[in-house]
Design an enzyme around this catalytic site. Structure first.
Site, short mmCIF file in Angstrom:
data_model
loop_
_atom_site.label_atom_id
_atom_site.label_comp_id
_atom_site.label_asym_id
_atom_site.label_seq_id
_atom_site.Cartn_x
_atom_site.Cartn_y
_atom_site.Cartn_z
N CYS A 199 -2.53 0.04 6.58
CA CYS A 199 -3.47 -0.53 5.61
C CYS A 199 -2.81 -0.72 4.23
CB CYS A 199 -4.73 0.32 5.53
SG CYS A 199 -6.14 -0.52 4.78
N HIS A 254 -6.54 0.24 11.31
CA HIS A 254 -6.61 1.70 11.47
C HIS A 254 -6.57 2.07 12.95
CE1 HIS A 254 -8.42 2.73 7.29
NE2 HIS A 254 -7.79 1.59 7.24
N GLU A 308 -6.29 4.84 14.52
CA GLU A 308 -6.96 6.09 14.92
C GLU A 308 -8.46 5.91 15.11
OE1 GLU A 308 -8.89 5.93 11.23
OE2 GLU A 308 -6.89 5.26 11.79
#
Length: 357
Positions: free
Chosen positions: A248, A333, A335
């Protein structure tokens, strides 16, 4: 009590205020996630923003400490459709209303969030205010005139270094530079068997290397990457010293460090349904994202960076890799797992770089 959201261009949306005295100003953005409202509220990448949820039913499963992504929420306000006052989930510790009230997060509910979202998609993100309906025009103008903070990384970063240990023998040591890192990202890095030392955003390159890491992680975070040129300079000093993985904001900062440019998107990518194509495999993965800036693909010419991932919807750059050094990054992202685990391979790739595989 009745309240209203007033956008910078004069658009007004009415609803109910959870706190009758709530008044706030921030950049109004929307996210398309259907669940994970607490994770969104506590994601530091939303720092300084008024967050609008496009999904209309919010609060159904309450809130709990285990879902916190940071030490506190950094949002300026919360705009939603229906606020559930009777959550039903075995993990719930409190209602969403209690969570918001305890943390003094201004919330405007019973709002037509579809209308808000369509307006922002058309006109772009902009400043807005949440105020009680009875607020006079002079006070509203004063609130609208407030300048929003620029270097928000300083607001969200850790104030001191801390470590996540691991029981695994001969575990790699990763230094994570915290620009507003989510706890779930740290947990996933730690879960692959790595010891993780988290350092404040403006830790100097010499201090990072003095910790003797096997790899360096550049975290997610809020704001415009060009507002922190001093961090870009430290990343330049780290290049070539150790394997680096950025997510990010970390992805954007890496791009700046190697001579590329970034730009502000019209309304950004915020949600759990962004399709990303891996150009090396041809596979399309579903990703979770939260950013308002992107890497300019035209600026990559002449840099040592190659594009590895692209957004299927709008062709924005979603991943980069250095052509000579063990450095790579993604805009999304991994995760958050909306796929649910389409993108976990990225942590394995980082592991392999550190092991020299």
């Amino acid at each position: 009590m009745k309240g209203k959201l007033i956008l910078e261009d004069g658009a007004v949306y009415t609803g109910e205020l959870l706190d009758s005295a709530a008044k706030t100003v921030g950049e109004v953005v929307f996210t398309t996630t259907m669940t994970g409202y607490q994770e969104s509220l506590t994601d530091p990448s939303f720092c300084g923003q008024i967050l609008t949820m496009t999904y209309p039913l919010i609060g159904n499963y309450g809130a709990a400490e285990q879902f916190m992504q940071a030490r506190r929420s950094f949002v300026r306000g919360f705009v939603i459709g229906e606020l559930c006052d009777a959550p039903n989930n075995w993990q719930a510790e409190e209602s969403l209303a209690a969570f918001l009230s305890a943390r003094k997060i201004p919330c405007l509910y019973n709002v037509d969030t579809r209308a808000v979202t369509r307006h922002i998609r058309s006109a772009g993100t902009m400043k807005g205010v949440i105020v009680p309906e009875t607020t006079d025009e002079r006070e509203i103008r004063a609130l609208c005139a407030e300048k929003l903070p620029r270097n928000v990384v300083e607001t969200v970063t850790t104030t001191e270094t801390y470590t996540l240990e691991t029981a695994q023998e001969h575990a790699p040591h990763i230094v994570a530079m915290d620009f507003g890192v989510k706890r779930s990202i740290l947990r996933n890095i730690n879960r692959i068997g790595a010891k993780v030392t988290v350092v404040p955003a403006h830790t100097r390159a010499e201090e990072v290397l003095a910790l003797r890491p096997d790899g360096i992680f550049l975290s997610n975070g809020p704001g415009d990457p060009t507002d922190v040129p001093e961090i870009v300079e430290e990343i330049q000093k780290l290049a070539g010293k150790k394997p680096i993985f950025g997510i990010c904001l970390g992805h954007q900062l890496l791009a700046l460090a190697f001579g590329a440019k970034t730009y502000k998107m019209k309304f950004g990518h915020r949600g759990g349904n962004q399709p990303v194509k891996n150009l090396r495999t041809g596979k399309v993965h579903i990703s979770a994202q939260n950013h308002g800036y992107a890497v300019d693909p035209d600026s990559l010419a002449g840099t040592p960076l190659a594009v590895t991932h692209m957004n299927v919807n709008d062709d924005t750059v979603e991943g980069l890799r250095h052509t000579q050094l063990p450095i790579f990054s993604v805009q999304y992202h991994p995760e958050a797992a909306p796929g649910p685990d389409d993108n976990m391979y990225l942590f394995d790739e980082f592991w392999n770089l550190m092991k020299g595989v």
